[in-house]
Every structure is written in C-alpha cells, then in structure tokens.
Scaffold this active site. Sequence first.
Site, short mmCIF file in Angstrom:
data_model
loop_
_atom_site.label_atom_id
_atom_site.label_comp_id
_atom_site.label_asym_id
_atom_site.label_seq_id
_atom_site.Cartn_x
_atom_site.Cartn_y
_atom_site.Cartn_z
N HIS A 112 28.92 15.91 -8.88
CA HIS A 112 29.73 15.65 -9.47
C HIS A 112 30.03 15.23 -7.17
O HIS A 112 31.01 14.39 -7.12
CB HIS A 112 30.57 16.13 -9.22
CG HIS A 112 32.10 15.76 -8.72
ND1 HIS A 112 32.98 14.60 -9.07
CD2 HIS A 112 33.32 17.28 -8.48
CE1 HIS A 112 34.20 15.08 -9.17
NE2 HIS A 112 34.23 15.66 -8.72
N ASP A 158 33.59 9.18 -7.39
CA ASP A 158 33.60 10.48 -8.78
C ASP A 158 35.17 10.51 -9.20
O ASP A 158 35.06 11.61 -9.59
CB ASP A 158 32.39 10.99 -7.81
CG ASP A 158 31.48 11.27 -9.56
OD1 ASP A 158 30.65 10.13 -10.17
OD2 ASP A 158 31.56 12.58 -9.83
N SER A 182 37.16 13.21 -5.09
CA SER A 182 37.67 13.74 -6.56
C SER A 182 38.90 13.77 -6.31
O SER A 182 40.09 12.38 -5.73
CB SER A 182 36.42 15.11 -6.64
OG SER A 182 37.32 15.41 -8.34
#
Length: 332
Positions: free
Chosen positions: A283, A153, A119
Amino acid sequence: KSQINTITTPKVKSYEPIDWKLAFPQSFILAGKIPVYINGDGGPTILCLHGAGHSGLSFAPIALLNVTHRIVSFDFRGHGMNKMTDDLSTELLVNDTIDVLQWIERSFKDDNIILIGHSMGGSIATKTCDKIFTEKDKYKELYEKIQGLIVIDVVEGTAIAALPFMENIVNNRPTSFPTLEKAIQYMNKSGTIRNLDSARISVPPLLKEEYTGGKVTSYSWVTNLMASEKYWTDWFNGLTKAFLKVQVPKILMLAGAERMDKELTIAQMQGKFMLSIVRGTGHVIHEDNPKKVMDIIEDFLETFHIKPKLSEMTPVIGKLGKYNTTKIKYNN
C-alpha cells in the site's frame, strides 16, 4: 546523494532508527501548529500528503533521492508531531493543506506546484485541488501555480469497500513496543512497509514514548486511528468525481491494476489521466519502491513540460493546454 549510502541495509538486518533530518534538513512549525519538512531548493515544489496513521516523514525515502526539486511534506493533525487532534474532518484537512500551499506560494513566489498524496492524503490532495480550482478567484495564485496531481494507491470504490475491515486491521496491531527497533521490525515483517530502509526512517515518528517511574518503558502509536473512524467514509466519498474534474495533468499510481473500479477504468481509457502500476509493492508504494516513484515523478514533469517556474510554462495539457493524454506517449 551521499546520504543514501547511510541507509544501505547490511547483510545482517539492522532495525536501528535513522534520523529523518538526513532526508529533510529543514523543518519548522507553520503558524505554531503544522510541522513542515523541506528538502531541496529548486522548483517545482512537490507537496506531499501522507496517509492515515502515517506522517509527513513517510516521504523521507523519496526526499533522500531528490537532487533537483523542492520537496515539502507536513504532518496532518493528530499525526507525527502535529499536536492538533480535535478534528480530522475532510474540510479541516483540506483547509490545513491550503494553509501549507499558501505558505509555499508566499515563500517560493514563482515556483510551480505539484501535489502528491498517498491513500487518505491522495483524497485530500484531490479535494484540495478541486476546492482551489472551483474557487479560483479566491485562490488565484494557487490556481495558476498548481500544475499536477499524483495520487498513490487510493480508489474511491475500493477504499470505501475496505472500510468495514479496517477496525480489525487496526485492532490486530500491537498497541505498544518495548523499543523502536521492535516497532520497525514489526512494520517490516508484517509487510506494512516492505522496504526496511524506509521503515527505519519513517516508523519512529509514528510512535511516542511511554514513561513509568520517570523512565521510558515502551512506545505507543501517536495516532489513534479508531478515534477518526467517523471521518473515514467522508475522506473518500466523491474522490473519483473530484479527481476527474481537476484540469491538470494527473497520475493514479497503484500497486496493482485490480484496484481500479469501472468508472476510473473507462476514464483512463479515454485518456483523462495516466495510470502507473508499480508492481512488487504494498500500500505504501512510495516507501516500498521510492526510486521507481521518483522516476515516475521525473517522467511526469518531463512528459507534461512542467517547468520549475510558472514564468517558464508552456503546458501541453490542463488549464492552458489543449491535448488529451492519449496523444502523449508514456512508459509506465
């Protein structure tokens, strides 16, 4: 590893915390500021960058599975045990990452280096590589040793599109918990971390003790995510351009193909990077299915002939290689 057996979930679910030192038996504070965690003693060194609101111990489940490489993780400022909270700008996060990379280069002289980021950490990993490669004369040793990039992700377009909803997501979380077990239970049952074993080891470092009358009465979040809101857009702006520009083997790892945007879809079809879809995860892919992620890392190193040491390298792609990734068979 024998330690894995210590976190096997029994038939009756246990939300008891697990000591992160099982995964990272070595740790220290770099320059008195950055907490660094280390597992393993053989190259290549895999440097892990966590996402916003998580900590370097988000990669503990992967470290528990490691039997071959050196895995290094660290806490970004304002996260985990890192006490620096003044600024979460992209520039400073990149500079902090370079500080850790330079320590790796000094400590493990001939090790090749792979960056893996989740992320926000995926964007910072990418922009760190871009800075080092753009200023390769200044960072000559790092330029030579960075051999791969794995991004977990995060896609620029979808990340920026999701930012208007982040305030509600953050504000809908409980602000505190009576026990660490309740925090682990919440993170698991809410689907934030789907793998309970991972949550038991990675959630406790996200919380700090709150005292009343000299006694611990609750646990609250270490990281104030809303305080970093002004930096969110800049974290992800320019991610796609930097990702495609960096000339090393790279993988974009996603929980679902629908998270891809048009520019990345075209680039992936042109063989500019590998796409790996890890289904059945949320996630935090590396926590939800650490075994699959570790398998992908191993395949990545084998596919691109990334050896433990720089002196052993004959790369098939990247700075010294010549082949397009479409010529390499790769099984997701």
